[in-house]
Motif scaffolding. Structure first.
Motif, mmCIF file in Angstrom:
data_model
loop_
_atom_site.group_PDB
_atom_site.id
_atom_site.type_symbol
_atom_site.label_atom_id
_atom_site.label_comp_id
_atom_site.label_asym_id
_atom_site.label_seq_id
_atom_site.Cartn_x
_atom_site.Cartn_y
_atom_site.Cartn_z
ATOM 1 N N ALA A 92 17.643 6.218 -9.075
ATOM 2 C CA ALA A 92 16.533 7.168 -9.237
ATOM 3 C C ALA A 92 16.803 8.054 -10.452
ATOM 4 N N LEU A 93 18.062 8.450 -10.615
ATOM 5 C CA LEU A 93 18.455 9.269 -11.762
ATOM 6 C C LEU A 93 18.227 8.475 -13.046
ATOM 7 N N GLU A 94 18.666 7.233 -13.035
ATOM 8 C CA GLU A 94 18.541 6.366 -14.215
ATOM 9 C C GLU A 94 17.070 6.187 -14.602
ATOM 10 N N THR A 95 16.226 6.010 -13.606
ATOM 11 C CA THR A 95 14.793 5.819 -13.863
ATOM 12 C C THR A 95 14.191 7.073 -14.483
ATOM 13 N N ALA A 96 14.531 8.219 -13.916
ATOM 14 C CA ALA A 96 13.919 9.474 -14.373
ATOM 15 C C ALA A 96 14.421 9.883 -15.758
ATOM 16 N N GLN A 97 15.565 9.346 -16.161
ATOM 17 C CA GLN A 97 16.135 9.742 -17.459
ATOM 18 C C GLN A 97 15.431 9.102 -18.639
ATOM 19 N N ASP A 98 14.652 8.063 -18.375
ATOM 20 C CA ASP A 98 14.028 7.328 -19.472
ATOM 21 C C ASP A 98 12.531 7.191 -19.184
ATOM 22 N N ARG A 99 11.731 7.814 -20.042
ATOM 23 C CA ARG A 99 10.276 7.812 -19.801
ATOM 24 C C ARG A 99 9.701 6.399 -19.755
ATOM 25 N N LEU A 100 10.351 5.458 -20.448
ATOM 26 C CA LEU A 100 9.856 4.080 -20.424
ATOM 27 C C LEU A 100 10.049 3.474 -19.025
ATOM 28 N N ASN A 101 11.258 3.644 -18.477
ATOM 29 C CA ASN A 101 11.517 3.132 -17.118
ATOM 30 C C ASN A 101 10.570 3.767 -16.110
ATOM 31 N N GLU A 102 10.372 5.063 -16.277
ATOM 32 C CA GLU A 102 9.513 5.831 -15.372
ATOM 33 C C GLU A 102 8.089 5.257 -15.397
ATOM 34 N N LYS A 103 7.578 5.049 -16.604
ATOM 35 C CA LYS A 103 6.209 4.543 -16.742
ATOM 36 C C LYS A 103 6.100 3.119 -16.192
ATOM 37 N N ARG A 104 7.150 2.317 -16.430
ATOM 38 C CA ARG A 104 7.133 0.938 -15.905
ATOM 39 C C ARG A 104 7.141 0.945 -14.386
ATOM 40 N N LEU A 105 7.867 1.884 -13.808
ATOM 41 C CA LEU A 105 7.893 1.977 -12.339
ATOM 42 C C LEU A 105 6.501 2.344 -11.817
ATOM 43 N N PHE A 106 5.840 3.313 -12.465
ATOM 44 C CA PHE A 106 4.477 3.680 -12.055
ATOM 45 C C PHE A 106 3.580 2.440 -12.102
ATOM 46 N N GLN A 107 3.694 1.693 -13.216
ATOM 47 C CA GLN A 107 2.879 0.482 -13.399
ATOM 48 C C GLN A 107 3.138 -0.514 -12.269
ATOM 49 N N HIS A 108 4.407 -0.768 -12.034
ATOM 50 C CA HIS A 108 4.837 -1.734 -11.022
ATOM 51 C C HIS A 108 4.306 -1.350 -9.629
ATOM 52 N N LEU A 109 4.246 -0.050 -9.364
ATOM 53 C CA LEU A 109 3.826 0.415 -8.032
ATOM 54 C C LEU A 109 2.321 0.696 -7.960
ATOM 55 N N GLY A 110 1.609 0.405 -9.039
ATOM 56 C CA GLY A 110 0.154 0.629 -9.048
ATOM 57 C C GLY A 110 -0.222 2.104 -9.019
ATOM 58 N N ILE A 111 0.629 2.957 -9.570
ATOM 59 C CA ILE A 111 0.329 4.395 -9.629
ATOM 60 C C ILE A 111 -0.288 4.681 -11.006
ATOM 61 N N PRO A 112 -1.523 5.191 -11.048
ATOM 62 C CA PRO A 112 -2.142 5.443 -12.353
ATOM 63 C C PRO A 112 -1.306 6.416 -13.185
ATOM 64 N N ALA A 113 -1.208 6.141 -14.478
ATOM 65 C CA ALA A 113 -0.419 6.974 -15.395
ATOM 66 C C ALA A 113 -1.035 6.848 -16.782
#
Ligand SMILES: Nc1ncnc2c1ncn2[C@@H]1O[C@H](COP(=O)(O)OP(=O)(O)OP(=O)(O)O)[C@@H](O)[C@H]1O
Ligand SMILES: [Mg+2]
Length: 376
Positions: A92-113
């Motif tokens: 979770a820390l690793e994901t939040a540290q990189d805006r690219l990972n964060e945005k990809r996670l939103f995409q993957h989970l179908g969360i609008p961003a």
């Protein structure tokens, strides 16, 4: 007696420790800067995060580790996790540290961003501008906080300026969201899988820094709360999360667009100390210790005002009805969060007169940068 190791030693850590003492918990903070807020009241290892001796000192005798700052090296969290429980999970820390990972996670989970594109080279940036259109925001992928590492591009002539401003870092370009409001959701999930959600809070920023939070958000539809909780639930599950997680959203009408996640207690949740049955700090500790979570129910209405750059006179602040003051003991510096005030009352009307006073005091403090509020 359990000793919890905390990476970071700022005001979030200070408030975590204050919430933990009634549960007979002990804390050890690892923080490179001397004289940190948490170090005022707990043991502090003062050393850079790449110091192996400090890692040994820090981990000696702690039963559990967590973070209060998200830009700590994820390798430390992973090393600690080989020996003791570390929550939230290092992923979770690793994901939040990189805006690219964060945005990809939103995409993957179908969360609008907001839409986004990589902008590491000048050519990529030009392509990204074509693809995303203007206005847009250029952001460094890592290390940003309080709006640092960002530049808004309104017209073509801004492209070059933004490029030279954010040299030497990996970047993404994202679409500028013409939001009506900014809201955030704070939730706690325990290692046993129990989850509680605080009501959405409404946030006002100035120069990228949070100035004011109103909680619960004044015009909150049950549908919006439910949607935010559903997105949060997806994130908590996907990250196999334990602890407090905050998600910042842009609200456009009834639509929510995720901006970013914070795998820790969050500034927009400070109101919960006085304004909710259980604070986000107490619930973070309960969550990572596997204790039953406390109710996240709000107690009336709350407003939280950050004191930035300068602190008004204590007696003057405390003379304002409904005001509770939290001073972090930090040296004043422009743009620095030095403390906050929470106002809590039974109704928004009862709060409003106090809020007007506090906003004008925070605005007038020497070196203060002012607060933009809904009608202020
Ligand atoms: N795509 C966007 N569209 C419109 N406004 C934006 C956008 N991105 C950022 N902002 C504005 O800038 C503020 C700070 O951005 P963001 O949350 O990404 O940065 P940060 O440095 O991580 O801030 P913090 O850590 O304090 O939350 C947002 O709260 C919002 O007001
Ligand atoms: Mg933010």
């Amino acid at each position: 007696m359990t000793t919890i190791g905390v990476l970071g030693g700022g005001q979030l850590g200070w408030m975590l420790a204050l919430a933990g003492y009634p549960l007979d918990l002990r804390f050890r903070f690892w923080e490179p800067a001397p004289g940190s807020p948490a170090g005022r009241i707990a043991e502090q290892v003062t050393a850079p995060y790449d110091d192996p001796v400090a890692l040994a000192d820090f981990s000696e005798g702690i039963e559990l580790a967590t973070y209060e700052f998200e830009n700590v090296p994820v390798e430390i969290a992973r090393t600690l996790a080989q020996r003791i429980p570390v929550y939230p999970p290092p992923t979770a820390l690793e994901t939040a540290q990189d805006r690219l990972n964060e945005k990809r996670l939103f995409q993957h989970l179908g969360i609008p961003a907001p839409r986004f594109a990589l902008a590491d080279t000048w050519e990529q940036l030009l392509e990204a501008v074509e693809e995303i259109g203007l206005p847009a925001v250029l952001k460094t992928r890592r290390g940003g906080y309080d709006g640092k590492g960002q530049a808004v591009l309104r017209e073509r002539s801004d492209v070059e300026r933004a490029w030279s401003l954010l040299q030497g870092a990996n970047r993404i370009l994202e679409s500028f969201v013409p939001f009506d409001r900014e809201v955030s959701l704070v939730a706690a999930r325990s290692v046993r899988g129990e989850t509680v959600f605080y009501p959405l809070a409404e946030n006002y920023h100035r120069e990228g820094i949070l100035r004011l939070t109103l909680a619960p958000a004044p015009v909150l539809s049950p549908a919006m709360q439910a949607r935010a909780q559903e997105y949060m639930e997806r994130l908590l599950q996907a990250l196999d999360y334990a602890g407090v997680l905050a998600v910042e959203f842009f609200a456009c009408g009834e639509e929510l667009f995720a901006n970013e996640i914070a795998p820790r207690v969050h500034n927009s949740g400070h109101w919960t100390i006085e304004g909710a049955e259980t604070s986000q700090f107490a619930n973070h500790l309960r969550a990572i210790l596997g204790l039953p979570l406390g109710s996240a129910k709000p107690l009336g209405r709350a407003a939280m005002v950050n004191l930035i750059g300068a602190v008004p006179d204590t007696a003057t602040l405390l003379a304002v009805p409904h005001a509770s003051l939290h001073l972090y003991g930090k040296a004043p510096r422009p743009g620095r969060k030095l403390g906050h005030i929470t106002l809590r009352a039974e109704s928004r009307e009862a709060l409003d007169a106090s809020l007007t006073q506090i906003l004008s005091l925070a605005d007038c403090a020497p070196g203060g940068e002012g607060v933009n509020g809904p009608s202020h």
